[in-house]
Each structure stands twice: as C-alpha cells, then as structure tokens.
Design an enzyme around this catalytic site. Structure first.
Site, short mmCIF file in Angstrom:
data_model
loop_
_atom_site.label_atom_id
_atom_site.label_comp_id
_atom_site.label_asym_id
_atom_site.label_seq_id
_atom_site.Cartn_x
_atom_site.Cartn_y
_atom_site.Cartn_z
N HIS A 129 32.01 36.61 38.37
CA HIS A 129 31.62 37.12 37.06
C HIS A 129 32.77 37.85 36.37
O HIS A 129 33.76 38.24 36.99
CB HIS A 129 30.41 38.05 37.18
CG HIS A 129 30.65 39.33 37.95
ND1 HIS A 129 31.17 40.46 37.36
CD2 HIS A 129 30.43 39.64 39.26
CE1 HIS A 129 31.26 41.42 38.26
NE2 HIS A 129 30.83 40.95 39.42
N CYS A 185 30.48 40.93 45.05
CA CYS A 185 30.71 39.78 44.19
C CYS A 185 32.19 39.68 43.82
O CYS A 185 32.98 40.58 44.06
CB CYS A 185 29.85 39.87 42.94
SG CYS A 185 28.10 39.51 43.25
#
Length: 524
Positions: A416, A435
């Site tokens: 992301h 992440c």
C-alpha cells in the site's frame, strides 16, 4: 502389514509355470529387493512396478550409478549435507556387496539415498516452517514414484541436472560460492579496518587496510597508493551500492561494518541463499511481483526481466510485526481505500488514545453499523472486551495512502501507499506493522494497469479524484512472492549482500549445519 502383502506377492511370483517346472520365477536378488523395500511404501510401489528388478546394478545400471555418483561428488558445491549420501561409502559398499542379500539391501539403500538427495537439491534440505514460523512458503514437492520412473527410463545425467533449481539466481550463487572459496584459499580478505570514518583526507593504517580489503574483494585494482584518493572513493561507492548503503563514497560506521563482515559469514549467506532458491524451485508466473524483505525492495518481473522496481518499508523487527514470507496472487487494487484498523492495533494503540479523547480521525463501528463516539464511555472497556472496530476513511492522512494492492491472505498482508514518506530514504526500512509500504505506489498502479488499459494514469486519476473507495480488478492476476534474500548476484556478476533484519538467516544456517551442511568444508 506390508511385509505380509510382499510375501503374498512373492508367493505369486514364485508359482511355477507348468507341472515339470522346478526353478522359481523369483531370483534371490528380487526377493532381497522386495524385503528391503518393504519399509517404505513409495519405494516398495516403485519396485513392485518393475517386478523387483534392480536399478543400480546389473545390465544397464552403470550410467545411472555413474550419474548419481557424479552428482554426489558435487553435493558440497551446492551447499548440501554430503555426509547424508557419502559417495565414498557407496563406492566401497558396491565393492563389498557380493551375495544376493547384500546386493538387494544395497539396491534399496541406493534408491533411498537417491530420493534423499533429489529432495534436498530440488526442494531444500530443511523445512522452512520448522526453522521459523513466519517462513510460510509452499515448498515445491515432487511425486517421487513418477520421478524414479523417469530417471530409470530417461537420460540419467540430464535427469540429475534437472533436479537443480533452473533459476539463474541459483547458478549465480553457485559461482559466488566458488569465488569465495577460492578467495579463502588465497588468504581471504585481509585485515579488518579500524576506525569510525575513512574518507578524503584520511591516512595511516586504516586507509591501507581499507585499500587492501577493497582490492581483495574486487572493488579496486592493486596499487601502492596509501591516500584516500578518487579511485578509493569510487570503489567505496560501488561497495555501498552492492550492500544497500547510501553511496556517498565515505567509509563511515555502517560501511565499515559491512566491509568488516568476514568471508566466512558471507559464505554462510550464500549457503542460506542456495537453500532459499531451492525452496522457490518452481516456475514463476510470466508477470509477478517479488518483494525482498531483507533488501526492502520490490520488483515487477515480466518474462524474466525487471520492468519496475521501488524501495519499500516492511514490518518492524518485533514478533508481532515481522512480515512473513509467502507466495500469493494479486487480484485487485483499491483506490481511496478505507483502513480497517487491525484488532491488535485497535486495542493496543488506539484504545488508550480513545480514552483520552484522541484518535478523532477514526470512525467507530459496532456490528450494527457506525456509532457516535460521544455515546461511548471508553474507560469502561479493556483490550479484552472492547466491542468496536475502527476504520479510517479515505483522505490525505489515511494510513494506506491513495491505493492498496490486494492479494487476500490469512495474514492480512498487502502492499500500500503511505502518507509517511520520510522512511523511504533510510538504508534499513523495517518500520511497518507488517504490511509493505510502497515507495512509488502510483507508478506501480500505472504499471500494473497498463496491460488492460491504454490510459492507466488518467483512468487511475479519475477514480482518485472521486474520493470514493473504488475497487479495480486486475484482468490478469499477478503472482506475489514475499522472499527474504540477503545474498544474490546480478546478471552482470555483482554480488549483493544485505543484513539479516529479522534474524531468520542465522536460524536457517544453524538448521543447515544441524542437518550436516559444512560451512568450513575443505576442498581438495
């Protein structure tokens, strides 16, 4: 149970053909093979399929035996536990086995050794999940009953070489291993370099030691120059590039630490690198994304060539934040994403802030929908009984930035964007909750959308300007591989090394050594 079945099978084979027949149809060798094979169902099934005829001795067996022994003679070069197979012992056993019982037992033992070697060299010596629970790669497995049949029916030399990983990464690591071993035989890299900074204007012992070490490492031509000149500065800069350091041409603390890593430790990284390549010994998708957690860098490959790359930030080095290693498939991206705050972050980080009246940027939801925070007394709740979930709406402060790239998985890991851009300039980028934050997220989105639209940038911009969360499916899903490679060699032959931010490599190396891989194996 299987022994009884084998005995019945042998009884059937021993049946005579006709009333006057006196000789059994099963030879003592076949009987010995059947008995020896009974302990392993795969091996037993293989020999049953060929009426217990031998593979490693008798007519036509010479090439198979020679091909296997040739492979075993190179096992150490591949970073394998050569003692598991022991080519010298095999040769002695063949010379000593003269009666059918001994030859039958040796026949099956050879097949067991061959399957052990084949498994090790094609899929890895150790099970990664047993080494570290965050290494959740699906290691390729083969049907060894089928493979043994192919070995017997085909070219044995070609079959053995076909077991090795076909990736150019593996071949280049083998060459680097050989280079380091040859360097070790000629004296290694020399003295380590002392001091905190060696740069323009430095002189004395540190400059000489640095020069000598750079020469031995192949970054500088041999000379008698003792000054930190332009040539040494260029050599230091090249070294820094190959080791993921800021290429400023000055040998500061981080650069000297990398330069002073021992040759033995670099060999250990190569052994681990070879094992990691064996864990990935499978065809990868024509288009795939490779995220190297040790390097904190991501690449898009198209037909084997890098077509896009970017720095990334990965999970911090704490037990609950280290990014796992696994492979999955990216199916879509989300533009203007909501951030669904993970439960652990909700109760450990935001619940204390909510009690103080903070975290105003987050929306609060119950099972029935969004709730008004003014109606909640947060002091009534603990991490155990907090009944709400938190979401952050799209916007410039959203923790996921403008886009996230989804490959749904049980660890809730994805790539992301992020509004926090300052961390991408660091040499080591291990700061996230797990992440992968992408340094060039919009460019990655355009690159992934290009095969399905002639105007990827404008299409993306239109959806971004809407401010609404929008899912965009990828017409051709893309493989995603999160790996942890601290050593690799570029196609131009430049060896690259990185640190071990999660301490996984040292675990793998210890497991390899426990399995019999020798770091200091002597070479003749």
């Amino acid at each position: 149970m299987f022994l009884r079945v084998t005995s019945l099978a042998l009884a059937g084979l021993l049946a005579v053909s006709g009333p006057s027949a006196a000789a059994p149809l099963v030879t003592p060798m076949q009987q010995a093979v059947a008995q020896a094979a009974s302990a392993d169902e795969t091996i037993a099934a293989f020999y049953r399929g060929r009426d217990f005829a031998p593979v490693w001795m008798g007519e036509g067996a010479g090439d198979r035996r020679a091909a296997f022994l040739w492979a075993l003679d190179q096992a150490e070069d591949h970073g394998l536990p050569a003692g598991r197979y022991d080519a010298a012992t095999i040769r002695a056993e063949f010379a000593a086995a003269t009666d059918p019982a001994a030859r039958g037992a040796l026949e099956v033992a050879m097949t067991e050794r061959f399957l052990r070697y084949a498994q090790d060299v094609s899929s890895g010596v150790v099970d990664p999940r047993q080494v570290d629970p965050t290494i959740v790669l699906n290691v390729p497995k083969r049907d060894w009953l089928v493979q043994m049949t192919r070995f017997v029916e085909g070219d044995p030399y070609a079959f053995v070489q076909g077991l090795w990983p076909a990736s150019p990464n593996y071949t280049r690591l083998l060459r680097e291993k050989l280079r380091l071993e040859e360097m070790e035989l000629t004296g290694g890299w020399g003295a380590t370099v002392s001091g905190e900074l060696v740069a323009r204007g430095s002189d004395g012992r540190a400059v000489v030691d640095l020069r000598n070490r750079l020469v031995r490492m192949g970054y500088l031509r041999r000379s008698a120059v003792s000054a930190y000149d332009a040539g040494m500065e260029a050599a230091v800069r090249a070294f820094q590039i190959d080791h993921g350091l800021t290429p400023d041409g000055e040998a500061g603390e981080a650069t000297l630490a990398a330069i002073n890593v021992s040759l033995e430790d670099r060999k250990g990284q190569i052994l681990v690198g070879l094992e990691r390549q064996r864990w990935m010994n499978k065809p990868l998708e024509p288009r795939h994304i490779l995220v190297n957690l040790a390097e904190q860098h991501a690449y898009v490959y198209d037909d084997g060539k890098v077509t896009f790359d970017t720095v990334v930030v990965v999970g911090a080095d704490t037990p609950d934040r280290r990014t796992p290693e696994f492979s999955h498939t990216m199916t879509h991206m989300v533009i203007n994403p909501y951030w669904h705050v993970p439960r652990s972050i909700t109760v450990n980080e935001y619940l204390p802030a909510l009690r103080r009246g903070g975290a105003q940027h987050l929306e609060i939801y119950s099972r029935s929908g969004r709730v008004n925070r003014s109606n909640i007394n947060f002091s009534n709740y603990t991490a155990r009984n907090f009944p709400f979930s938190l979401k952050q709406p799209p916007g410039p402060r959203n923790a996921l930035g403008r886009v996230k790239f989804m490959f749904p998985n049980q660890w809730n890991i994805y790539l992301h964007d992020t509004p926090s851009r300052n961390l991408f300039s660091r040499d080591q980028r291990t700061f996230s909750h797990g992440c992968v934050r992408v340094g060039k997220p919009l460019e990655l989105a355009y690159h992934l959308l290009a095969p399905q639209t002639a105007t990827p940038e404008s299409d993306f911009a239109t959806k971004l300007r809407s401010g609404r969360e929008t899912r965009v499916n990828l017409q051709d899903p893309i493989g995603v591989h999160l790996v942890y490679w601290s050593a690799w060699v570029t196609p131009t032959g430049r060896a690259n090394y990185r640190g071990d931010p999660y301490g996984r490599d040292i675990k793998v190396l210890r497991a390899l050594q426990d399995a019999g891989v020798e770091l200091d194996a002597s070479r003749s």
